[in-house]
Design a protein around this motif. Structure first.
Motif, PDB file in Angstrom:
ATOM      1  N   ILE A  35      -3.553  68.447  31.778  1.00  0.00           N
ATOM      2  CA  ILE A  35      -3.906  68.582  30.359  1.00  0.00           C
ATOM      3  C   ILE A  35      -2.635  68.634  29.515  1.00  0.00           C
ATOM      4  O   ILE A  35      -2.512  67.942  28.503  1.00  0.00           O
ATOM      5  N   ALA A  38      -1.167  65.198  29.478  1.00  0.00           N
ATOM      6  CA  ALA A  38      -1.963  64.249  28.700  1.00  0.00           C
ATOM      7  C   ALA A  38      -1.761  64.477  27.206  1.00  0.00           C
ATOM      8  O   ALA A  38      -1.671  63.520  26.438  1.00  0.00           O
ATOM      9  N   LEU A  39      -1.652  65.752  26.803  1.00  0.00           N
ATOM     10  CA  LEU A  39      -1.462  66.037  25.378  1.00  0.00           C
ATOM     11  C   LEU A  39      -0.039  65.745  24.931  1.00  0.00           C
ATOM     12  O   LEU A  39       0.180  65.075  23.932  1.00  0.00           O
ATOM     13  N   LEU A  40       0.943  66.252  25.703  1.00  0.00           N
ATOM     14  CA  LEU A  40       2.339  66.184  25.263  1.00  0.00           C
ATOM     15  C   LEU A  40       2.977  64.824  25.534  1.00  0.00           C
ATOM     16  O   LEU A  40       3.851  64.398  24.799  1.00  0.00           O
ATOM     17  N   LEU A  43      -1.292  61.629  24.635  1.00  0.00           N
ATOM     18  CA  LEU A  43      -2.066  61.604  23.395  1.00  0.00           C
ATOM     19  C   LEU A  43      -1.153  61.769  22.181  1.00  0.00           C
ATOM     20  O   LEU A  43      -1.188  60.954  21.249  1.00  0.00           O
ATOM     21  N   GLY A  44      -0.315  62.797  22.206  1.00  0.00           N
ATOM     22  CA  GLY A  44       0.627  63.019  21.106  1.00  0.00           C
ATOM     23  C   GLY A  44       1.532  61.820  20.877  1.00  0.00           C
ATOM     24  O   GLY A  44       1.573  61.269  19.772  1.00  0.00           O
TER      25      GLY A  44
ATOM     26  N   MET B 108     -12.343  63.944  29.682  1.00  0.00           N
ATOM     27  CA  MET B 108     -10.983  64.012  30.215  1.00  0.00           C
ATOM     28  C   MET B 108     -10.773  62.970  31.306  1.00  0.00           C
ATOM     29  O   MET B 108      -9.727  62.321  31.366  1.00  0.00           O
TER      30      MET B 108
END
Lengths: 313, 280
Positions: A35, A38-40, A43-44, B108
């Motif tokens: 997670i 995936a975010l850092l 997605l970001g 996810m």
């Protein structure tokens, strides 16, 4: 079919977790590294690079919003961009089909019971393993350099020798040969697919008097078409992103005359040599769209030539 | 000789003939590493006229003021870090996706599949900026840290497929015996996942060892150079023809670990790839 089985699997596991009390946070705990990544790191950055593609970001000063300027410049005011698209498309269009043909050819040849099969398979696969490395690109460059082995060979046929890598008409062919040579990965997948084709089909066709070519056309190709499709999609996507070979063989320039200025090479030059990060971001998004478009086209075309077992025609 | 035997011999001959052509560049590289630099470009013959063993000594001489063993060490550190990171975090993620229940699992999982297809270039520049802000440019962190965040989604997917094939009854039995998810993961899933873990480890090692693009972007001081970056110096230097012998010697040396890995694990590699469609 897939959705039903996933759904019933989900139902099953829901019942179990109900009985044995999975703590709902456990899933997120196990996934926490992913997670975070995936975010850092996905997605970001995706959102950021989309934003940067509309700016003049140069890595050092604050990015200024310039709207569609980067995209406009690409299409109207940057001949090198056009060259990089052309070089990449030519590389994909020639490289991938020849590579897959070689892979299928050798897979057909190796699809035969023998004590040596395993050894042969590994030997054919070995180049794929090293293919992306700088060491091998250097070998390739030297093989096709002026007076190198390739030159001496083509000299035998009366071709002038100035080195394939320096010849605008041949430089791309050198890189196409390199990707064709690395057919090991699709070959192994083809071999696995060939093993799935029932021998009875061939036996029946032989009884009907079909020759080898007819058997290949009407049994092997249709039965193998899902695997051909899989390899085509995968290798096309990868070929669009080739970098090392073009970098090393052209010494980082994409020469001669930009004939080997692959898209990723030009993107790297724009971003990390000229520090034109906004432009490079815009190029990355165009690459994404280009790959998506080509993938969709291949998927569309698949309806007419990919056959799945048990599917009504 | 029977016709069947004749056909068999013809088949071996054909396969071997193609193999000779295929493996020529590799053999040529090995031969060139033992020739004087002048002879490499002028002769196509594979057997050196003069055996130039000193190429290997020359290859191991310091380059840009850095001892060559340092490049080997740097490449090894990065590859080893990547292997540990991928094996650890991709298996955690795969277990969660394949076995655990939580609300956001489906979206996810879909996003993970998207990241497999995504060209790296789309996230390249913001990622670079992040590592720059963290002061990590020109360190090994940008090359290793992402692996500890399960960013190689391909391996997550590979392992998810593998875990799904394992019978749920095993988890069930362990659960009845009082195991929580963490113990089920370490005591039941991980041991059974071994073939997938090995495949992941080997491919991560080889791909990281051969990687060039990220190293080119993130590593700038010669002390941090990896083997691919060191090899690339031969392209940049003008007198490269004079250095052909040592260049090929270093190329051979740099490929040795990959070839050894391949020789030792080729069965896992090729079977793993055939079942998962992994790229080489």
């Amino acid at each position: 079919m897939t959705t039903t089985s996933t759904r019933s699997a989900a139902r099953r596991s829901r019942r179990r977790s109900g009985t044995y009390g999975d703590h709902p946070a456990t899933g997120y705990l196990f996934l926490s590294p992913w997670i975070l990544g995936a975010l850092l790191l996905f997605l970001g950055p995706m959102l950021a690079s989309l934003y940067l593609s509309f700016t003049d970001y140069d890595l050092f000063s604050t990015p200024n919003w310039i709207g569609l300027e980067n995209y406009e410049r690409m299409l109207t005011d940057d001949p090198r961009f056009g060259n990089s698209v052309l070089a990449t498309v030519r590389f994909v269009v020639f490289g991938v089909p020849i590579q897959l043909a070689a892979a299928l050819g050798v897979a057909l040849l190796l699809n035969r019971a023998s004590r040596m099969s395993g050894v042969y398979r590994s030997a054919f696969y070995a180049p794929s393993l090293l293919g992306g490395s700088v060491a091998l690109a250097l070998v390739w460059r030297s093989l096709f350099t002026a007076d190198g082995p390739a030159d001496q060979l083509s000299g035998l046929f009366g071709m002038p020798s100035r080195g394939w890598v320096n010849d605008p008409q041949l430089a791309l062919a050198v890189l196409v040969l390199l990707i064709v040579w690395q057919f090991g990965a699709p070959m192994v997948i083809f071999l696995a697919g060939l093993k799935q084709i029932p021998q009875e089909l061939y036996d029946a066709a032989a009884v009907d008097g079909a020759n080898a070519w007819q058997r290949f056309r009407s049994i092997t190709v249709p039965m193998l078409s899902p695997v051909i499709f899989f390899n085509l999609v995968l290798n096309t996507i990868n070929a669009f992103q080739v970098f090392n070979a073009a970098f090393v063989v052209s010494g980082g320039t994409g020469g001669p005359s930009d004939t080997t200025l692959f898209y990723t090479l030009y993107l790297w030059r724009k971003g990390f040599v000229e520090f034109n990060m906004g432009y490079a971001s815009a190029m990355a998004w165009v690459l994404l769209l280009g790959i998506a478009l080509v993938t969709v086209l291949i998927f569309r075309s698949a309806r007419s030539w990919v056959h799945y077992a048990g599917e009504k025609r | 000789m029977t016709p069947a035997r004749m056909r068999k011999l013809a088949w071996h001959a054909l396969v071997l003939a193609i193999l000779v052509v295929m493996l020529y560049p590799l053999v040529w590289m090995l031969a060139s590493s033992l020739k004087p630099s002048r002879e490499i470009v002028t002769s196509v013959a594979l057997i050196p006229q003069t055996w130039e063993w000193s190429n290997y000594a020359a290859a191991l001489e310091p380059r840009v003021g850095v001892p060559v063993w340092r490049f080997f060490l740097n490449t090894t550190l990065i590859s080893a870090g990547a292997v540990v990171g991928n094996v650890l975090t991709c298996s955690l993620a795969a277990y969660a996706f394949a076995r655990l229940r939580f609300r956001l699992r489906t979206p996810m999982f879909a996003f993970m599949l998207v990241t497999i297809m995504l060209p790296y270039h789309v996230v390249l520049i913001p990622q670079y900026t992040i590592f720059q802000q963290l002061g990590m440019v020109d360190t090994f962190w940008p090359l290793v840290l992402p692996k500890f965040l399960a960013t190689d989604a391909f391996f997550v997917f590979l392992m998810v497929q593998f875990v799904r094939q394992l019978p749920q009854d095993l988890d069930e039995a362990a659960r009845i015996d009082g195991c929580g998810p963490f113990r089920i993961f370490t005591l039941v899933i991980l041991p059974l996942l071994r073939p997938a873990l090995i495949t992941t480890a080997i491919f991560t090692f080889i791909w990281t060892w051969n990687d060039f693009f990220q190293q080119l972007i993130y590593l700038s001081s010669p002390d941090n150079y990896t083997l691919p970056l060191a090899l690339r110096l031969f392209v940049d230097t003008q007198e490269s023809v004079a250095n052909f012998g040592p260049m090929f010697a270093l190329s051979v040396l740099s490929m040795l670990p990959v070839l050894l890995f391949f020789a030792a694990f080729q069965r896992y590699l090729i079977d793993g790839m055939a079942t998962s469609g992994l790229k080489g």
